[in-house]
Design a protein around this motif. Sequence first.
Motif, PDB file in Angstrom:
ATOM      1  N   ARG A 105       0.833  -1.203   0.000  1.00 50.50           N
ATOM      2  CA  ARG A 105       0.000   0.000   0.000  1.00 50.50           C
ATOM      3  C   ARG A 105       0.867   1.251   0.000  1.00 50.50           C
ATOM      4  O   ARG A 105       2.008   1.226   0.465  1.00 50.50           O
ATOM      5  CB  ARG A 105      -0.884   0.029   1.242  1.00 50.50           C
ATOM      6  CG  ARG A 105      -1.888  -1.090   1.332  1.00 50.50           C
ATOM      7  CD  ARG A 105      -2.785  -0.911   2.537  1.00 50.50           C
ATOM      8  NE  ARG A 105      -1.998  -0.712   3.741  1.00 50.50           N
ATOM      9  CZ  ARG A 105      -1.988  -1.528   4.773  1.00 50.50           C
ATOM     10  NH1 ARG A 105      -2.718  -2.614   4.774  1.00 50.50           N
ATOM     11  NH2 ARG A 105      -1.251  -1.259   5.824  1.00 50.50           N
TER      12      ARG A 105
ATOM     13  N   ARG B 127       5.162  -7.160  -8.553  1.00 47.36           N
ATOM     14  CA  ARG B 127       4.728  -5.826  -8.970  1.00 47.36           C
ATOM     15  C   ARG B 127       5.939  -4.930  -9.206  1.00 47.36           C
ATOM     16  O   ARG B 127       6.864  -4.911  -8.397  1.00 47.36           O
ATOM     17  CB  ARG B 127       3.821  -5.219  -7.907  1.00 47.36           C
ATOM     18  CG  ARG B 127       2.554  -6.078  -7.711  1.00 47.36           C
ATOM     19  CD  ARG B 127       1.670  -5.532  -6.665  1.00 47.36           C
ATOM     20  NE  ARG B 127       0.930  -4.401  -7.231  1.00 47.36           N
ATOM     21  CZ  ARG B 127       0.024  -3.736  -6.552  1.00 47.36           C
ATOM     22  NH1 ARG B 127      -0.258  -4.060  -5.314  1.00 47.36           N
ATOM     23  NH2 ARG B 127      -0.612  -2.733  -7.117  1.00 47.36           N
TER      24      ARG B 127
ATOM     25  N   PRO C 208       0.397   4.604  -6.889  1.00 42.33           N
ATOM     26  CA  PRO C 208       0.245   3.529  -7.872  1.00 42.33           C
ATOM     27  C   PRO C 208       0.475   4.035  -9.292  1.00 42.33           C
ATOM     28  O   PRO C 208       0.110   5.157  -9.636  1.00 42.33           O
ATOM     29  CB  PRO C 208      -1.212   3.091  -7.706  1.00 42.33           C
ATOM     30  CG  PRO C 208      -1.665   3.656  -6.413  1.00 42.33           C
ATOM     31  CD  PRO C 208      -0.837   4.865  -6.153  1.00 42.33           C
TER      32      PRO C 208
ATOM     33  N   GLY D 127      -0.039   2.084 -12.966  1.00 44.92           N
ATOM     34  CA  GLY D 127      -0.423   0.831 -13.623  1.00 44.92           C
ATOM     35  C   GLY D 127      -0.579  -0.266 -12.601  1.00 44.92           C
ATOM     36  O   GLY D 127      -1.302  -0.103 -11.624  1.00 44.92           O
ATOM     37  N   ASP D 128       0.155  -1.365 -12.787  1.00 42.50           N
ATOM     38  CA  ASP D 128       0.071  -2.462 -11.813  1.00 42.50           C
ATOM     39  C   ASP D 128       1.188  -2.397 -10.782  1.00 42.50           C
ATOM     40  O   ASP D 128       1.365  -3.311  -9.986  1.00 42.50           O
ATOM     41  CB  ASP D 128       0.095  -3.816 -12.533  1.00 42.50           C
ATOM     42  CG  ASP D 128       1.369  -4.053 -13.325  1.00 42.50           C
ATOM     43  OD1 ASP D 128       2.121  -3.088 -13.556  1.00 42.50           O
ATOM     44  OD2 ASP D 128       1.607  -5.205 -13.711  1.00 42.50           O
ATOM     45  N   GLY D 129       1.969  -1.294 -10.762  1.00 44.02           N
ATOM     46  CA  GLY D 129       3.072  -1.143  -9.825  1.00 44.02           C
ATOM     47  C   GLY D 129       2.977   0.147  -9.033  1.00 44.02           C
ATOM     48  O   GLY D 129       1.886   0.692  -8.834  1.00 44.02           O
TER      49      GLY D 129
END
Length: 73
Positions: free
Chosen positions: A2, A27, A47, A49-51
């Motif tokens: 997080r 990630r 955040p 994208g997915d990272g």
Amino acid sequence: MRTGDIIAAEISRLGAQGDGLSLVKGRPLYIPLALAGEQVKVKLARPIGDGFQADLVEVVTPSPDRITPPCSH
């Protein structure tokens, strides 16, 4: 993972924007001012994208390519 978490990462390579790249738990992390081969501690910033974009907190093990700047400027 997080935003705000501080985690350890190993920089595997540099990305297209010059950021250090690391994969943590599958990630990607994008870490400005980090060099390939370094062990670092980072704070997850936002955040992407997915990272995550991450801020460098500490260089635990520096790369042999890291040098001290010749002046403060």
